[in-house]
Scaffold this motif. Structure first.
Motif, PDB file in Angstrom:
ATOM      1  N   LYS A 244      39.504  -7.133 -50.427  1.00 53.32           N
ATOM      2  CA  LYS A 244      40.615  -6.549 -49.674  1.00 53.32           C
ATOM      3  C   LYS A 244      40.842  -5.108 -50.087  1.00 53.32           C
ATOM      4  CE  LYS A 244      43.278 -10.828 -48.954  1.00 53.32           C
ATOM      5  NZ  LYS A 244      44.487 -11.580 -49.375  1.00 53.32           N
ATOM      6  N   LEU A 245      40.846  -4.872 -51.392  1.00 50.94           N
ATOM      7  CA  LEU A 245      41.032  -3.520 -51.890  1.00 50.94           C
ATOM      8  C   LEU A 245      39.900  -2.601 -51.441  1.00 50.94           C
ATOM      9  CD1 LEU A 245      42.219  -4.383 -55.505  1.00 50.94           C
ATOM     10  CD2 LEU A 245      43.533  -3.036 -53.869  1.00 50.94           C
ATOM     11  N   PHE A 246      38.692  -3.103 -51.538  1.00 50.67           N
ATOM     12  CA  PHE A 246      37.530  -2.290 -51.169  1.00 50.67           C
ATOM     13  C   PHE A 246      37.555  -1.940 -49.688  1.00 50.67           C
ATOM     14  CE2 PHE A 246      33.128  -1.739 -49.807  1.00 50.67           C
ATOM     15  CZ  PHE A 246      32.716  -0.751 -50.684  1.00 50.67           C
ATOM     16  N   ASP A 247      37.765  -2.935 -48.840  1.00 50.75           N
ATOM     17  CA  ASP A 247      37.770  -2.696 -47.397  1.00 50.75           C
ATOM     18  C   ASP A 247      38.908  -1.780 -46.968  1.00 50.75           C
ATOM     19  OD1 ASP A 247      35.571  -4.300 -47.171  1.00 50.75           O
ATOM     20  OD2 ASP A 247      36.697  -6.101 -46.596  1.00 50.75           O
ATOM     21  N   LYS A 248      40.059  -1.943 -47.600  1.00 53.96           N
ATOM     22  CA  LYS A 248      41.239  -1.185 -47.179  1.00 53.96           C
ATOM     23  C   LYS A 248      41.255   0.239 -47.710  1.00 53.96           C
ATOM     24  CE  LYS A 248      46.262  -1.664 -46.809  1.00 53.96           C
ATOM     25  NZ  LYS A 248      47.430  -2.527 -47.116  1.00 53.96           N
ATOM     26  N   TYR A 249      40.732   0.440 -48.924  1.00 53.42           N
ATOM     27  CA  TYR A 249      40.894   1.734 -49.573  1.00 53.42           C
ATOM     28  C   TYR A 249      39.585   2.455 -49.870  1.00 53.42           C
ATOM     29  CZ  TYR A 249      45.582  -0.114 -50.305  1.00 53.42           C
ATOM     30  OH  TYR A 249      46.837  -0.648 -50.115  1.00 53.42           O
ATOM     31  N   LYS A 250      38.457   2.003 -49.331  1.00 51.97           N
ATOM     32  CA  LYS A 250      37.174   2.626 -49.658  1.00 51.97           C
ATOM     33  C   LYS A 250      37.094   4.080 -49.207  1.00 51.97           C
ATOM     34  CE  LYS A 250      34.965   0.512 -45.598  1.00 51.97           C
ATOM     35  NZ  LYS A 250      33.928  -0.452 -45.175  1.00 51.97           N
ATOM     36  N   LYS A 251      37.864   4.448 -48.176  1.00 55.89           N
ATOM     37  CA  LYS A 251      37.859   5.840 -47.712  1.00 55.89           C
ATOM     38  C   LYS A 251      39.227   6.487 -47.909  1.00 55.89           C
ATOM     39  CE  LYS A 251      34.070   5.387 -44.416  1.00 55.89           C
ATOM     40  NZ  LYS A 251      33.632   5.619 -43.012  1.00 55.89           N
ATOM     41  N   ASP A 252      39.955   5.989 -48.894  1.00 60.84           N
ATOM     42  CA  ASP A 252      41.334   6.442 -49.100  1.00 60.84           C
ATOM     43  C   ASP A 252      41.415   7.910 -49.513  1.00 60.84           C
ATOM     44  OD1 ASP A 252      43.989   5.605 -48.892  1.00 60.84           O
ATOM     45  OD2 ASP A 252      44.204   5.518 -51.057  1.00 60.84           O
ATOM     46  N   LEU A 253      40.365   8.424 -50.149  1.00 59.48           N
ATOM     47  CA  LEU A 253      40.354   9.826 -50.570  1.00 59.48           C
ATOM     48  C   LEU A 253      39.485  10.688 -49.662  1.00 59.48           C
ATOM     49  CD1 LEU A 253      40.257   9.564 -54.469  1.00 59.48           C
ATOM     50  CD2 LEU A 253      42.214   9.735 -52.948  1.00 59.48           C
ATOM     51  N   GLY A 254      39.188  10.179 -48.461  1.00 56.23           N
ATOM     52  CA  GLY A 254      38.443  10.977 -47.492  1.00 56.23           C
ATOM     53  C   GLY A 254      36.943  10.862 -47.669  1.00 56.23           C
ATOM     54  N   GLU A 255      36.239  11.661 -46.883  1.00 57.54           N
ATOM     55  CA  GLU A 255      34.783  11.606 -46.853  1.00 57.54           C
ATOM     56  C   GLU A 255      34.130  12.221 -48.083  1.00 57.54           C
ATOM     57  OE1 GLU A 255      33.064  10.035 -44.628  1.00 57.54           O
ATOM     58  OE2 GLU A 255      34.822   9.494 -43.434  1.00 57.54           O
ATOM     59  N   ASP A 256      34.915  12.978 -48.856  1.00 62.12           N
ATOM     60  CA  ASP A 256      34.330  13.659 -50.017  1.00 62.12           C
ATOM     61  C   ASP A 256      34.210  12.754 -51.240  1.00 62.12           C
ATOM     62  OD1 ASP A 256      34.172  15.938 -48.524  1.00 62.12           O
ATOM     63  OD2 ASP A 256      36.056  16.780 -49.260  1.00 62.12           O
ATOM     64  N   TYR A 257      34.822  11.565 -51.178  1.00 55.59           N
ATOM     65  CA  TYR A 257      34.802  10.649 -52.322  1.00 55.59           C
ATOM     66  C   TYR A 257      34.230   9.291 -51.917  1.00 55.59           C
ATOM     67  CZ  TYR A 257      37.560  13.673 -55.380  1.00 55.59           C
ATOM     68  OH  TYR A 257      37.995  14.699 -56.173  1.00 55.59           O
ATOM     69  N   LEU A 258      33.621   8.645 -52.875  1.00 57.13           N
ATOM     70  CA  LEU A 258      33.044   7.323 -52.675  1.00 57.13           C
ATOM     71  C   LEU A 258      33.663   6.343 -53.670  1.00 57.13           C
ATOM     72  CD1 LEU A 258      30.775   5.717 -51.193  1.00 57.13           C
ATOM     73  CD2 LEU A 258      29.290   6.300 -53.108  1.00 57.13           C
ATOM     74  N   LEU A 259      34.142   5.218 -53.164  1.00 53.53           N
ATOM     75  CA  LEU A 259      34.698   4.182 -54.042  1.00 53.53           C
ATOM     76  C   LEU A 259      33.540   3.451 -54.714  1.00 53.53           C
ATOM     77  CD1 LEU A 259      36.940   2.455 -55.217  1.00 53.53           C
ATOM     78  CD2 LEU A 259      37.002   1.153 -53.086  1.00 53.53           C
ATOM     79  N   ASN A 260      33.320   3.764 -55.994  1.00 52.27           N
ATOM     80  CA  ASN A 260      32.171   3.222 -56.710  1.00 52.27           C
ATOM     81  C   ASN A 260      32.475   1.935 -57.469  1.00 52.27           C
ATOM     82  OD1 ASN A 260      30.576   5.347 -55.920  1.00 52.27           O
ATOM     83  ND2 ASN A 260      29.731   5.685 -57.948  1.00 52.27           N
ATOM     84  N   ASP A 261      33.682   1.811 -58.011  1.00 58.43           N
ATOM     85  CA  ASP A 261      33.988   0.680 -58.879  1.00 58.43           C
ATOM     86  C   ASP A 261      35.393   0.145 -58.623  1.00 58.43           C
ATOM     87  OD1 ASP A 261      31.711   0.694 -61.132  1.00 58.43           O
ATOM     88  OD2 ASP A 261      32.255   2.765 -60.682  1.00 58.43           O
ATOM     89  N   ILE A 262      35.522  -1.162 -58.745  1.00 54.29           N
ATOM     90  CA  ILE A 262      36.833  -1.805 -58.809  1.00 54.29           C
ATOM     91  C   ILE A 262      36.818  -2.678 -60.056  1.00 54.29           C
ATOM     92  CG2 ILE A 262      38.444  -3.402 -57.730  1.00 54.29           C
ATOM     93  CD1 ILE A 262      37.467  -2.503 -55.034  1.00 54.29           C
ATOM     94  N   ILE A 263      37.687  -2.358 -60.997  1.00 56.98           N
ATOM     95  CA  ILE A 263      37.682  -3.057 -62.281  1.00 56.98           C
ATOM     96  C   ILE A 263      38.993  -3.804 -62.465  1.00 56.98           C
ATOM     97  CG2 ILE A 263      37.471  -2.794 -64.776  1.00 56.98           C
ATOM     98  CD1 ILE A 263      36.080  -0.156 -64.318  1.00 56.98           C
ATOM     99  N   GLU A 264      38.898  -5.074 -62.820  1.00 60.07           N
ATOM    100  CA  GLU A 264      40.097  -5.824 -63.189  1.00 60.07           C
ATOM    101  C   GLU A 264      40.429  -5.484 -64.635  1.00 60.07           C
ATOM    102  OE1 GLU A 264      41.289 -10.351 -64.278  1.00 60.07           O
ATOM    103  OE2 GLU A 264      40.142 -10.100 -62.422  1.00 60.07           O
ATOM    104  N   LEU A 265      41.668  -5.078 -64.878  1.00 60.91           N
ATOM    105  CA  LEU A 265      42.080  -4.666 -66.212  1.00 60.91           C
ATOM    106  C   LEU A 265      43.175  -5.562 -66.765  1.00 60.91           C
ATOM    107  CD1 LEU A 265      42.384  -0.796 -65.691  1.00 60.91           C
ATOM    108  CD2 LEU A 265      40.457  -2.029 -66.687  1.00 60.91           C
ATOM    109  N   ALA A 266      43.184  -5.707 -68.065  1.00 60.10           N
ATOM    110  CA  ALA A 266      44.306  -6.323 -68.775  1.00 60.10           C
ATOM    111  C   ALA A 266      45.161  -5.176 -69.281  1.00 60.10           C
ATOM    112  CB  ALA A 266      43.807  -7.193 -69.921  1.00 60.10           C
ATOM    113  N   TYR A 267      46.289  -4.978 -68.632  1.00 61.83           N
ATOM    114  CA  TYR A 267      47.118  -3.786 -68.875  1.00 61.83           C
ATOM    115  C   TYR A 267      48.244  -4.138 -69.847  1.00 61.83           C
ATOM    116  CZ  TYR A 267      49.573   0.550 -67.742  1.00 61.83           C
ATOM    117  OH  TYR A 267      50.174   1.784 -67.803  1.00 61.83           O
TER     118      TYR A 267
END
Length: 470
Positions: free
Chosen positions: A33-56
């Motif tokens: 869901k995150l990947f599909d929804k936000y993969k182009k969130d920063l425009g064409e100049d950026y590529l969504l390379n990683d989604i990491i689950e973190l223990a914050y």
């Protein structure tokens, strides 16, 4: 850079645990869901390379406090009643007890002692009760005496941003633990005292407030306990690496953007590029890795326009655009979302450039077609007059209109670009045609990067991508 790690049982010939299966399915679902929804969130100049689950890290803290609160209506009425009857002349203890039909050790007498302690009632030489001036005002205004009590207050401190909340933490057992950077001690409590008290009052609907730490040395009842909350870090790489930084955005398990956490992660990552190196904690989840890799292959820029470059500060832009227009010998391209009064600073320089032989000026603008974003009328008239004088040399593109006939999914531009001949191009956040960029005034930081290589390729890239004509 390592992606989200999570251990899964994959024993041959055995039925998988329903718990593990459900956990895996939910995790992948959220990431997709995150990947599909936000993969182009920063425009064409950026590529969504990683989604990491973190223990914050969140620090669960319990403090012992002395609290002031509004008394019950019955107690308030009792105090008013006692003051009223003393004021009318029932001013001896024996008379009061007889009038009320109570013994002299009744709890009502205890409340009378409270009125004396609060300075509302006084005893004269004959042990007669009388109202003080404070008591008369209290009776007149129908006030109440706050109740005090010792309570425990539990809250959470963000391990990176120091933000204090009372929201319950959705604990995770993910091994990708970020390092806690905050020490919650007595000094921290005192420094954040006003904020803690404000949060306590809000939690109690403004009916309670903290008077003080009941016992300063033992105010933290239990040692603060670091618990870990599940969040997702989306990591965007610039397609053209030169002059740009990796960007990170943080979301919680409900896929809500965490703004403060996002800012903090970007700050920490700039100091420590290995912030997300969890390679020793477990194996990579290959199924989601494949999604990322396929996307990278599809979206990777064929021509990486890297090379010599330098960073441009906010106030350097104004001089650069003026210099580009005056010294360029063949072509200049300016792209900006808005045309405002600030463009008037460059009209003369545009005229100088257009008066040269074999020159062309391209102006592309427009974030959308709304009325509020239309060009500044007087300034735009000056540009149109130049176009009337140099119809073959000055090309003006209102990109929302241009895109409407060329593309189905573009409404305008938020890019800020300047290209001078084949000498250099600049990309960044400076609004070329709407921001004056003058020193000595309040300003936003609008920086950029000036590139000196592959300029011809960049010209072709822009005109091909927008389907413009040279």
């Amino acid at each position: 850079m390592h992606r989200k790690n999570r251990k899964f049982s994959r024993t041959k010939g055995k039925t998988k645990s329903p718990t593990i299966k459900t956990s895996k399915k939910t995790s992948l679902s959220n990431e997709r869901k995150l990947f599909d929804k936000y993969k182009k969130d920063l425009g064409e100049d950026y590529l969504l390379n990683d989604i990491i689950e973190l223990a914050y890290p969140k620090i669960q803290t319990t403090i012992d406090v002395l609290v002031s609160s509004k008394p019950s209506d019955v107690l308030k009425d009792l105090h008013i009643f006692l003051l009223d009857i003393i004021h009318t002349g029932l001013n001896k203890k024996s008379i009061l007890c007889s009038f009320l039909g109570i013994e002299d050790d009744d709890f009502i007498i205890d409340e009378l002692y409270l009125l004396i302690k609060e300075g509302l009632v006084d005893l004269d030489d004959e042990n007669d009760y009388r109202l003080t001036t404070k008591g008369e005002l209290f009776l007149e205004n129908q006030k109440f005496i706050p109740e005090t009590s010792n309570e425990e207050f539990v809250f959470y401190v963000d391990g990176l941003t120091k933000e204090i909340t009372t929201e319950q933490v959705s604990k995770t057992f993910c091994q990708n633990k970020l390092t806690n950077l905050v020490n919650v001690n007595h000094e921290f409590i005192q420094e954040n005292w006003f904020n803690i008290n404000s949060i306590f009052s809000k939690v109690n609907k403004e009916e309670k407030e903290i008077i003080e730490l009941s016992n300063y040395k033992r105010s933290i009842v239990r040692k603060p306990n670091v618990v870990y909350e599940k969040i997702y870090a989306l990591i965007y790489y610039p397609k053209e690496e030169a002059g740009k930084k990796i960007q990170i955005k943080a979301y919680n398990k409900s896929l809500k953007l965490l703004k403060k956490t996002t800012n903090s992660l970007n700050e920490q990552f700039s100091k420590n590029p290995l912030l997300f190196d969890f390679s020793e904690e477990g194996q990579i989840l290959n199924e989601f890795k494949d999604i990322i890799e396929k996307s990278r292959e599809l979206n990777q820029s064929k021509d990486r326009l890297t090379g010599n470059y330098k960073d441009i500060s906010t106030f350097e832009h104004k001089e650069l655009i003026s210099d580009a227009l005056i010294t360029a010998t063949s072509k200049v391209y300016i792209e900006s979302p808005w045309i405002r009064r600030a463009t008037s600073n460059y009209i003369k320089a545009m005229e100088v450039f257009l008066n040269k032989e074999n020159t062309k000026l391209y102006i592309a603008y427009g974030i959308d077609s709304s009325f509020r974003n239309k060009p500044h009328e007087e300034t735009f008239e000056k540009i149109k007059k130049l176009q009337n004088r140099f119809p073959d040399k000055l090309k003006i593109y209102h990109l929302p209109t241009h895109f409407s006939s060329k593309f189905n999914d573009r409404s305008g531009t938020h890019r800020k670009i300047l290209i001078k001949d084949n000498e250099f191009y600049i990309k960044g956040s400076f609004n070329w045609l709407s921001y004056a960029g003058e020193k000595g005034r309040n300003y936003a930081v609008e920086e950029g990067t000036q590139f000196f290589d592959n300029v011809e390729i960049f010209w072709s890239k822009i005109f091909k991508e927008y389907q413009l004509e040279f």
